[in-house]
Design a protein around this motif. Structure first.
Motif, mmCIF file in Angstrom:
data_model
loop_
_atom_site.group_PDB
_atom_site.id
_atom_site.type_symbol
_atom_site.label_atom_id
_atom_site.label_comp_id
_atom_site.label_asym_id
_atom_site.label_seq_id
_atom_site.Cartn_x
_atom_site.Cartn_y
_atom_site.Cartn_z
ATOM 1 N N GLU A 21 0.828 -1.205 0.000
ATOM 2 C CA GLU A 21 0.000 0.000 0.000
ATOM 3 C C GLU A 21 0.861 1.253 0.000
ATOM 4 O OE1 GLU A 21 -3.254 1.795 3.044
ATOM 5 O OE2 GLU A 21 -3.461 -0.332 2.543
ATOM 6 N N ARG A 22 2.087 1.135 0.526
ATOM 7 C CA ARG A 22 3.020 2.273 0.544
ATOM 8 C C ARG A 22 3.849 2.347 -0.742
ATOM 9 N NH1 ARG A 22 6.566 1.769 5.822
ATOM 10 N NH2 ARG A 22 7.401 3.714 4.973
ATOM 11 N N GLY A 23 3.547 1.489 -1.708
ATOM 12 C CA GLY A 23 4.267 1.524 -2.972
ATOM 13 C C GLY A 23 5.513 0.669 -3.000
ATOM 14 N N LEU A 24 5.629 -0.283 -2.063
ATOM 15 C CA LEU A 24 6.793 -1.161 -1.997
ATOM 16 C C LEU A 24 6.436 -2.538 -2.570
ATOM 17 C CD1 LEU A 24 7.858 -0.216 1.631
ATOM 18 C CD2 LEU A 24 9.007 0.501 -0.473
ATOM 19 N N PRO A 25 7.035 -2.946 -3.692
ATOM 20 C CA PRO A 25 6.705 -4.240 -4.307
ATOM 21 C C PRO A 25 7.185 -5.399 -3.429
ATOM 22 C CG PRO A 25 7.867 -2.779 -5.845
ATOM 23 C CD PRO A 25 8.017 -2.198 -4.489
ATOM 24 N N VAL A 26 6.339 -6.393 -3.206
ATOM 25 C CA VAL A 26 6.655 -7.462 -2.253
ATOM 26 C C VAL A 26 6.509 -8.851 -2.878
ATOM 27 C CG1 VAL A 26 5.978 -6.062 -0.268
ATOM 28 C CG2 VAL A 26 4.278 -7.525 -1.381
ATOM 29 N N ILE A 27 7.208 -9.826 -2.279
ATOM 30 C CA ILE A 27 7.096 -11.250 -2.612
ATOM 31 C C ILE A 27 7.099 -12.045 -1.318
ATOM 32 C CG2 ILE A 27 8.196 -11.136 -4.892
ATOM 33 C CD1 ILE A 27 10.808 -12.094 -3.509
ATOM 34 N N PRO A 28 6.498 -13.240 -1.298
ATOM 35 C CA PRO A 28 6.542 -14.083 -0.091
ATOM 36 C C PRO A 28 7.908 -14.753 0.057
ATOM 37 C CG PRO A 28 5.278 -15.167 -1.820
ATOM 38 C CD PRO A 28 5.617 -13.815 -2.342
ATOM 39 N N LEU A 29 8.346 -14.898 1.314
ATOM 40 C CA LEU A 29 9.626 -15.536 1.619
ATOM 41 C C LEU A 29 9.430 -16.694 2.602
ATOM 42 C CD1 LEU A 29 11.981 -12.453 2.263
ATOM 43 C CD2 LEU A 29 11.652 -13.708 0.112
ATOM 44 N N THR A 30 10.371 -17.620 2.574
ATOM 45 C CA THR A 30 10.388 -18.714 3.536
ATOM 46 C C THR A 30 11.087 -18.262 4.815
ATOM 47 O OG1 THR A 30 12.539 -19.560 2.809
ATOM 48 C CG2 THR A 30 10.587 -20.340 1.612
ATOM 49 N N ALA A 31 11.121 -19.149 5.800
ATOM 50 C CA ALA A 31 11.806 -18.834 7.056
ATOM 51 C C ALA A 31 13.310 -18.700 6.865
ATOM 52 C CB ALA A 31 11.512 -19.911 8.099
ATOM 53 N N SER A 32 13.823 -19.173 5.730
ATOM 54 C CA SER A 32 15.253 -19.030 5.438
ATOM 55 C C SER A 32 15.519 -17.814 4.554
ATOM 56 C CB SER A 32 15.795 -20.293 4.770
ATOM 57 O OG SER A 32 15.071 -20.587 3.589
ATOM 58 N N CYS A 88 14.111 -3.999 -4.344
ATOM 59 C CA CYS A 88 14.842 -2.733 -4.372
ATOM 60 C C CYS A 88 14.962 -2.225 -5.817
ATOM 61 C CB CYS A 88 16.225 -2.912 -3.762
ATOM 62 S SG CYS A 88 16.192 -3.342 -2.012
ATOM 63 N N GLY A 89 15.186 -0.946 -5.963
ATOM 64 C CA GLY A 89 15.420 -0.361 -7.271
ATOM 65 C C GLY A 89 14.185 -0.149 -8.114
ATOM 66 N N ARG A 90 13.020 -0.452 -7.585
ATOM 67 C CA ARG A 90 11.785 -0.362 -8.366
ATOM 68 C C ARG A 90 11.034 0.930 -8.035
ATOM 69 N NH1 ARG A 90 9.825 -5.851 -9.189
ATOM 70 N NH2 ARG A 90 7.726 -4.985 -9.491
ATOM 71 N N ALA A 91 10.369 1.506 -9.056
ATOM 72 C CA ALA A 91 9.546 2.693 -8.845
ATOM 73 C C ALA A 91 8.387 2.342 -7.903
ATOM 74 C CB ALA A 91 9.026 3.193 -10.194
ATOM 75 N N PRO A 92 7.868 3.289 -7.124
ATOM 76 C CA PRO A 92 8.232 4.707 -7.156
ATOM 77 C C PRO A 92 9.388 5.085 -6.237
ATOM 78 C CG PRO A 92 6.372 4.405 -5.687
ATOM 79 C CD PRO A 92 6.675 3.046 -6.262
ATOM 80 N N HIS A 93 9.706 4.236 -5.251
ATOM 81 C CA HIS A 93 10.719 4.615 -4.260
ATOM 82 C C HIS A 93 12.147 4.346 -4.735
ATOM 83 C CE1 HIS A 93 7.689 5.357 -1.165
ATOM 84 N NE2 HIS A 93 7.134 4.199 -1.480
ATOM 85 N N ARG A 94 12.304 3.346 -5.602
ATOM 86 C CA ARG A 94 13.648 2.926 -6.037
ATOM 87 C C ARG A 94 14.535 2.711 -4.815
ATOM 88 N NH1 ARG A 94 11.619 6.426 -9.764
ATOM 89 N NH2 ARG A 94 11.467 5.561 -11.872
ATOM 90 N N LEU A 95 14.079 1.798 -3.979
ATOM 91 C CA LEU A 95 14.684 1.555 -2.675
ATOM 92 C C LEU A 95 16.132 1.076 -2.801
ATOM 93 C CD1 LEU A 95 13.603 1.667 0.260
ATOM 94 C CD2 LEU A 95 13.244 -0.797 0.102
ATOM 95 N N ILE A 96 16.967 1.608 -1.916
ATOM 96 C CA ILE A 96 18.353 1.156 -1.741
ATOM 97 C C ILE A 96 18.493 0.719 -0.292
ATOM 98 C CG2 ILE A 96 20.785 1.811 -1.776
ATOM 99 C CD1 ILE A 96 19.961 4.076 -3.736
ATOM 100 N N GLY A 97 18.966 -0.488 -0.057
ATOM 101 C CA GLY A 97 19.128 -0.982 1.306
ATOM 102 C C GLY A 97 20.589 -1.082 1.698
ATOM 103 N N ILE A 98 20.937 -0.499 2.833
ATOM 104 C CA ILE A 98 22.290 -0.646 3.398
ATOM 105 C C ILE A 98 22.180 -1.622 4.553
ATOM 106 C CG2 ILE A 98 24.285 0.524 4.373
ATOM 107 C CD1 ILE A 98 23.585 1.442 1.575
#
Length: 298
Positions: A21-32, A88-98
């Motif tokens: 909803e905040r514009g962050l593209p997501v995928i499901p992940l496992t516990a690992s 990361c890197g996707r519009a609209p935020h083009r997120l960069i994670g440190i």
């Protein structure tokens, strides 16, 4: 160790939908922390270089979406997902994670290393979204410009500092993994990802061509105009920035191979700016030790 129960997938889906909803593209992940959906091309020979063009889910970060219906469909296809990844890197935020790792066995201080980089390259980190990891590390979220793709890297900037950019993903807060739960750091939940400081951005996505000769060149460069520019930079320092400017300029001079030749001029410039001569010489000596790989005395 995180406690995974029947409610975990439901809670994680809620967190993932909130992120989308905040514009962050997501995928499901496992516990690992791996993508939860198996590739539809698993076992195919030859290997199919598909990034989702086939229309089926199971392409890792390429499945990432902000569409609520699509998010629900991905999690319905991965009922055992306990976490979610943010592309990361996707519009609209083009997120960069440190990603600042903590390694008690080696004594790695990635937070201190990032502060040192800021001192060397004259940038400060603005308040931004910060996610605490189960291992004691943290993820800092920044936004990047549309024209620049920041690559992923591991310990390239300094030991323990990983970068997540285009083609990578960050584990989202609220995700439950085998080691624990990712949580927003206190005081950052209301923040938006801050723009990445320009000097840090330059370190994350350096130009393809080197900006100066390698440090191990057998023929040091002459100071020339760049040396004069470093001296002027120190001479113009104001109260509160004298040591920082001098240290940065001295590091650049030693990296270019003419630090010793420029040391006296830098000292004179620092004294003109108001720094005591003994302090100026100590700062230049620290820059020399840093760029040569010799540790500062304890």
């Amino acid at each position: 160790m995180a406690t995974l129960d029947r409610q975990t997938p439901t809670l994680v889906l809620a967190h993932a939908l909130a992120a989308a909803e905040r514009g962050l593209p997501v995928i499901p992940l496992t516990a690992s922390k791996l993508p939860a959906l198996r590739s539809p091309h698993h076992g195919e020979t030859p290997r199919v270089p598909c990034k989702g063009e086939c229309g089926l889910p199971g392409h890792g970060v390429h499945d990432a979406t902000t569409d609520p219906a699509a998010v629900r469909a991905l999690f319905a296809a991965a009922p055992r997902a306990t976490g979610y990844g943010i592309a990361c890197g996707r519009a609209p935020h083009r997120l960069i994670g440190i990603d600042l790792d903590v390694d008690p066995d080696t004594g790695n201080d990635s937070v201190g290393a990032l502060r040192l980089l800021g001192l060397q390259h004259l940038f400060t980190l603005p308040p931004t979204v910060t996610v605490l990891t189960p291992s004691g590390g943290r993820h800092l979220w920044f936004t990047g410009p549309a024209h620049l793709a920041v690559p992923n890297s591991a310990s390239r900037l300094a030991p323990g500092i990983d970068v997540r950019g285009a083609g990578g993903y960050l584990v989202g807060p609220g995700s439950a993994t085998a080691r624990g739960v990712y949580r927003l750091a206190p005081g950052t939940a209301h923040l938006e990802p801050a723009p990445c400081p320009r000097a840090l951005l330059h370190l994350l996505a350096p130009p393809g061509r080197p900006r100066h000769a390698p440090q191990n060149s057998s023929t040091p460069s002459a100071p020339g105009r760049q040396g004069e520019g470093l001296v002027r930079f120190v001479r113009a320092a104001r109260a509160g920035e004298r040591n920082t400017r001098l240290f940065w300029a001295a590091c650049r001079a030693y990296e270019h191979g003419y630090g010793d030749e420029l040391a006296d001029a830098l000292t004179t410039a620092a004294v003109h700016a108001g720094l005591p001569v003994h302090e100026a010489r100590a700062t230049i000596a620290s820059a020399a030790r840093l760029t040569s790989g010799r540790p500062d005395p304890l």
